[in-house]
Design a protein around this motif. Structure first.
Motif, mmCIF file in Angstrom:
data_model
loop_
_atom_site.group_PDB
_atom_site.id
_atom_site.type_symbol
_atom_site.label_atom_id
_atom_site.label_comp_id
_atom_site.label_asym_id
_atom_site.label_seq_id
_atom_site.Cartn_x
_atom_site.Cartn_y
_atom_site.Cartn_z
ATOM 1 N N LYS A 51 0.892 -0.900 0.388
ATOM 2 C CA LYS A 51 -0.153 0.268 0.454
ATOM 3 C C LYS A 51 0.968 1.641 0.190
ATOM 4 N N VAL A 52 1.938 0.930 0.727
ATOM 5 C CA VAL A 52 2.882 2.404 0.950
ATOM 6 C C VAL A 52 3.542 2.708 -0.379
ATOM 7 N N THR A 53 4.288 1.205 -0.940
ATOM 8 C CA THR A 53 4.808 2.165 -2.853
ATOM 9 C C THR A 53 3.654 2.115 -3.182
ATOM 10 N N MET A 54 2.465 1.725 -4.050
ATOM 11 C CA MET A 54 1.419 2.135 -4.460
ATOM 12 C C MET A 54 1.365 3.874 -4.022
ATOM 13 N N VAL A 55 0.766 4.164 -2.779
ATOM 14 C CA VAL A 55 0.546 5.401 -2.561
ATOM 15 C C VAL A 55 2.427 6.052 -2.815
ATOM 16 N N MET A 56 3.065 5.969 -2.389
ATOM 17 C CA MET A 56 4.358 6.887 -2.927
ATOM 18 C C MET A 56 4.650 7.129 -4.353
ATOM 19 N N TRP A 87 -5.399 2.709 12.990
ATOM 20 C CA TRP A 87 -4.595 2.543 12.596
ATOM 21 C C TRP A 87 -3.920 3.258 11.613
ATOM 22 N N THR A 88 -5.012 4.062 10.806
ATOM 23 C CA THR A 88 -4.436 4.697 9.582
ATOM 24 C C THR A 88 -3.568 6.014 10.161
ATOM 25 N N VAL A 89 -4.035 6.588 12.013
ATOM 26 C CA VAL A 89 -3.352 7.873 11.833
ATOM 27 C C VAL A 89 -2.026 7.181 12.811
ATOM 28 N N THR A 90 -2.330 5.755 13.456
ATOM 29 C CA THR A 90 -0.798 5.938 14.481
ATOM 30 C C THR A 90 0.177 4.758 13.444
ATOM 31 N N GLY A 91 -0.296 3.839 12.544
ATOM 32 C CA GLY A 91 0.269 2.937 12.147
ATOM 33 C C GLY A 91 0.966 2.917 10.747
ATOM 34 N N PHE A 92 -0.445 4.038 10.323
ATOM 35 C CA PHE A 92 -0.043 3.693 8.635
ATOM 36 C C PHE A 92 0.893 5.375 7.679
ATOM 37 N N LEU A 93 0.339 6.371 8.557
ATOM 38 C CA LEU A 93 1.076 7.752 8.700
ATOM 39 C C LEU A 93 2.157 7.174 9.083
ATOM 40 N N PRO A 94 2.824 7.000 9.781
ATOM 41 C CA PRO A 94 4.466 6.722 9.810
ATOM 42 C C PRO A 94 4.726 6.080 9.266
ATOM 43 N N GLN A 95 4.487 5.062 8.626
ATOM 44 C CA GLN A 95 4.629 4.731 6.887
ATOM 45 C C GLN A 95 5.330 4.969 6.286
ATOM 46 N N LEU A 96 4.335 6.022 6.349
ATOM 47 C CA LEU A 96 4.101 6.973 4.865
ATOM 48 C C LEU A 96 5.337 8.083 5.154
ATOM 49 N N GLN A 98 8.330 7.774 7.008
ATOM 50 C CA GLN A 98 9.180 7.257 7.110
ATOM 51 C C GLN A 98 10.007 6.573 5.407
ATOM 52 N N ALA A 99 8.664 6.612 4.555
ATOM 53 C CA ALA A 99 8.851 6.124 3.482
ATOM 54 C C ALA A 99 8.874 7.603 3.255
ATOM 55 N N GLY A 100 9.037 8.783 3.229
ATOM 56 C CA GLY A 100 9.962 9.730 2.716
ATOM 57 C C GLY A 100 8.197 11.217 2.539
ATOM 58 N N VAL A 101 7.135 10.311 2.459
ATOM 59 C CA VAL A 101 6.361 11.717 2.785
ATOM 60 C C VAL A 101 6.210 12.808 3.600
ATOM 61 N N LYS A 102 6.085 14.237 3.381
ATOM 62 C CA LYS A 102 5.818 15.296 4.519
ATOM 63 C C LYS A 102 5.159 15.447 5.081
ATOM 64 N N ASP A 103 5.100 16.063 6.584
ATOM 65 C CA ASP A 103 4.287 16.585 7.243
ATOM 66 C C ASP A 103 3.234 17.194 6.302
#
Length: 125
Positions: A51-56, A87-96, A98-103
Motif C-alpha cells: 500500500k505504501v509503495t502504491m501511495v508513493m 491504525w490509519t493515524v498511528t500505524g499507516f501515516l508513520p509508514q508514509l 518513513q517512506a519520505g512523505v512530508k508532514d
C-alpha cells in the motif's frame, strides 16, 4: 448523470495490487478522488508495504490532492477484525512518513482533502 468528477471518490483502491499506481493515477487524472479506505484491513488482503509503495507512486505523480485515507468502517473493531481507524493515524501515516512523505503532504491528505471533498453543496433548481 452530470456528476462532476471532483465530487466522486472511488473507494477500495488500496486493495489493488498495482505498485506503479497505474489505475489510480488514471482515476485522479479524470478529477476524482482515490479512496485508500481499507488501510486498516487485515494484512492478508494487501500488506501495508505494498500500500505504501502504491501511495508513493501516486504522490510522486503529483496527485497528493486527490488521496483520501480511511478505515472503511465507523465503529470499534475487535482484535480479530483489525485495529480500527486508529491504525490509519498511528500505524499507516508513520509508514508514509518513513517512506519520505512530508508532514505538509500528510496534512493535505488527512485534513485538506477530506474537507474539500465533503464541502460539496448540491445545486438547487
Amino acid at each position: 448523470v452530470g456528476v462532476r468528477p471532483q465530487h466522486v471518490a472511488i473507494g477500495h483502491t488500496c486493495c489493488l495490487d498495482d505498485p506503479p499506481a497505474t489505475i489510480i493515477k488514471e482515476i485522479a487524472k479524470r478529477g476524482a478522488f482515490v479512496g485508500f479506505d481499507r488501510v486498516t484491513t487485515v494484512q492478508q488482503l494487501m500488506p501495508d508495504a505494498k500500500k505504501v509503495t502504491m501511495v508513493m507512486a501516486f504522490l510522486e505523480a503529483g496527485f497528493a490532492d486527490k488521496l483520501l485515507l480511511a478505515a472503511d468502517f465507523t465503529g470499534q473493531r475487535t482484535m480479530e477484525a483489525g485495529p480500527g481507524y486508529g491504525w490509519t493515524v498511528t500505524g499507516f501515516l508513520p509508514q508514509l512518513r518513513q517512506a519520505g512523505v512530508k508532514d505538509e503532504t500528510l496534512q493535505m491528505i488527512m485534513h485538506d482533502n477530506p474537507r474539500r471533498f465533503l464541502a460539496f453543496v448540491p445545486v438547487t433548481k
